[in-house]
Design a protein around this motif. Structure first.
Motif, PDB file in Angstrom:
ATOM      1  N   LYS A 126       0.855  -1.186   0.000  1.00  0.00           N
ATOM      2  CA  LYS A 126       0.000   0.000   0.000  1.00  0.00           C
ATOM      3  C   LYS A 126       0.892   1.237   0.000  1.00  0.00           C
ATOM      4  CE  LYS A 126      -3.787   2.146   2.425  1.00  0.00           C
ATOM      5  NZ  LYS A 126      -4.685   2.110   3.558  1.00  0.00           N
ATOM      6  N   SER A 129       3.816  -0.233  -8.877  1.00  0.00           N
ATOM      7  CA  SER A 129       2.678   0.554  -8.413  1.00  0.00           C
ATOM      8  C   SER A 129       2.865   1.976  -8.976  1.00  0.00           C
ATOM      9  CB  SER A 129       2.661   0.584  -6.895  1.00  0.00           C
ATOM     10  OG  SER A 129       1.622   1.385  -6.413  1.00  0.00           O
ATOM     11  N   TYR A 163       7.276  -6.150  -8.263  1.00  0.00           N
ATOM     12  CA  TYR A 163       5.943  -5.559  -8.232  1.00  0.00           C
ATOM     13  C   TYR A 163       6.028  -4.081  -8.592  1.00  0.00           C
ATOM     14  CZ  TYR A 163       5.377  -9.708  -5.334  1.00  0.00           C
ATOM     15  OH  TYR A 163       5.410 -10.989  -4.863  1.00  0.00           O
ATOM     16  N   HIS A 219       1.378   6.027  -9.572  1.00  0.00           N
ATOM     17  CA  HIS A 219       0.537   7.039  -8.945  1.00  0.00           C
ATOM     18  C   HIS A 219       0.752   8.378  -9.651  1.00  0.00           C
ATOM     19  CE1 HIS A 219       0.041   4.255  -5.587  1.00  0.00           C
ATOM     20  NE2 HIS A 219       1.290   3.954  -5.855  1.00  0.00           N
TER      21      HIS A 219
END
Length: 86
Positions: free
Chosen positions: A2, A79, A77, A81
């Motif tokens: 997260k 992520s 991984y 934004h």
């Protein structure tokens, strides 16, 4: 994993990033503009499992646009934004 970014929009030159990690990892990041050009890249080494807070110093200069921040966790991984520079 997260991830939380603030402030968004970015008003000074310090972007704070909070990670909630399941395991100890190294985290690379790449900041790109809307054309995909790399603005900045670096790495946070050996972040512990659990909550982590890091700062990214961004020299705003004439940047007044939306940027994309991509995190890469141990090369496994990803992520992404978006954030805005004012």
């Amino acid at each position: 994993f997260k991830v939380n970014l603030f402030p968004n929009p970015l008003v000074d030159e310090k972007l704070t990033v909070e990670f909630d990690l399941k395991e100890k990892v190294s985290v690379s990041y790449i900041i790109t503009n809307t054309k995909g050009q790399i603005i900045q890249e670096s790495k946070f080494n050996n972040l512990k499992a659990g909550k982590n807070k890091q700062s990214i110093h961004i020299q705003k200069g004439d940047l007044r646009q939306a940027l994309n921040l991509t995190f890469i966790f141990d090369n496994r991984y990803y992520s992404s934004h978006k954030f805005v520079v004012q």
